[in-house]
Design a protein around this motif. Structure first.
Motif, PDB file in Angstrom:
ATOM      1  N   LEU A  13       0.778  -2.598   8.759  1.00 46.42           N
ATOM      2  CA  LEU A  13      -0.063  -1.659   9.142  1.00 46.42           C
ATOM      3  C   LEU A  13      -1.108  -1.302   8.122  1.00 46.42           C
ATOM      4  N   ARG A  14      -1.154  -1.714   6.821  1.00 48.94           N
ATOM      5  CA  ARG A  14      -1.966  -1.586   5.767  1.00 48.94           C
ATOM      6  C   ARG A  14      -2.725  -2.745   5.551  1.00 48.94           C
ATOM      7  N   ASN A  15      -3.378  -3.420   6.526  1.00 49.58           N
ATOM      8  CA  ASN A  15      -3.867  -4.691   6.373  1.00 49.58           C
ATOM      9  C   ASN A  15      -5.469  -4.852   6.394  1.00 49.58           C
ATOM     10  N   TRP A  23      -2.957  -2.911   1.642  1.00 55.20           N
ATOM     11  CA  TRP A  23      -2.175  -2.876   0.626  1.00 55.20           C
ATOM     12  C   TRP A  23      -1.421  -4.300   0.509  1.00 55.20           C
ATOM     13  N   ILE A  24      -0.953  -4.808  -0.320  1.00 56.60           N
ATOM     14  CA  ILE A  24      -0.269  -6.317  -0.308  1.00 56.60           C
ATOM     15  C   ILE A  24       1.159  -6.015  -1.414  1.00 56.60           C
ATOM     16  N   ALA A  25       1.974  -6.803  -1.353  1.00 56.60           N
ATOM     17  CA  ALA A  25       3.311  -6.660  -1.787  1.00 56.60           C
ATOM     18  C   ALA A  25       3.492  -8.147  -2.655  1.00 56.60           C
ATOM     19  N   ASP A  32      -1.942  -1.097  -3.856  1.00 59.62           N
ATOM     20  CA  ASP A  32      -3.097  -0.849  -3.223  1.00 59.62           C
ATOM     21  C   ASP A  32      -4.454  -1.556  -3.746  1.00 59.62           C
ATOM     22  N   VAL A  33      -4.797  -2.362  -2.932  1.00 60.89           N
ATOM     23  CA  VAL A  33      -6.177  -3.043  -3.275  1.00 60.89           C
ATOM     24  C   VAL A  33      -7.345  -2.506  -2.564  1.00 60.89           C
ATOM     25  N   GLY A  50      -1.412  -6.581   3.728  1.00 59.94           N
ATOM     26  CA  GLY A  50      -0.274  -6.188   4.841  1.00 59.94           C
ATOM     27  C   GLY A  50       0.807  -6.997   4.663  1.00 59.94           C
ATOM     28  N   GLN A  51       1.021  -7.953   3.733  1.00 64.33           N
ATOM     29  CA  GLN A  51       2.164  -8.880   3.660  1.00 64.33           C
ATOM     30  C   GLN A  51       2.513  -9.081   2.384  1.00 64.33           C
ATOM     31  N   ASP A  52       3.689  -9.652   2.075  1.00 61.45           N
ATOM     32  CA  ASP A  52       4.306 -10.041   0.716  1.00 61.45           C
ATOM     33  C   ASP A  52       3.561 -11.167   0.280  1.00 61.45           C
TER      34      ASP A  52
END
Length: 77
Positions: A13-15, A23-25, A32-33, A50-52
Motif C-alpha cells: 500500500l506504500r507504493n 516504501w521499498i524493501a 522510506d524513499v 511497495g515491494q521487496d
C-alpha cells in the motif's frame, strides 16, 4: 535496532499510488524513499515501490550503498 514489523500487504500500500508514502524493501528492511526525486509516483525506472526489491539489485547500475541515503522504517515479515 528494533524496528516495527510490516507485512508484504502493508508494504504494497506504500507504493506512491494508494497512500502518499513510498516504501521499498531490501533484505528484510523497509526504506522510506518518499523524498527521493527518483521514486516520484512510486516508480523508479522499471521498478515499482511497495515491494521487496532484494532480487532486483543485481540488475541495478548502483550498489547496496544507495540504501544508506534512506531512513529504515521497519522490517518485512
Amino acid at each position: 535496532m528494533d524496528f516495527p514489523k510490516y507485512t508484504r500487504q502493508y508494504l504494497a500500500l506504500r507504493n506512491g499510488q494508494d497512500k502518499p508514502d513510498i516504501w521499498i524493501a531490501y533484505k528484510g528492511l523497509i526504506y522510506d524513499v518518499t523524498e527521493s526525486r527518483l521514486w516520484k509516483n512510486g516508480k523508479h525506472y522499471e521498478h515499482w515501490a511497495g515491494q521487496d526489491l532484494t532480487d532486483e539489485l543485481k540488475d541495478a547500475p548502483h550498489t547496496v550503498a544507495v540504501f544508506e541515503r534512506f531512513k529504515v522504517v521497519g522490517r518485512l515479515v
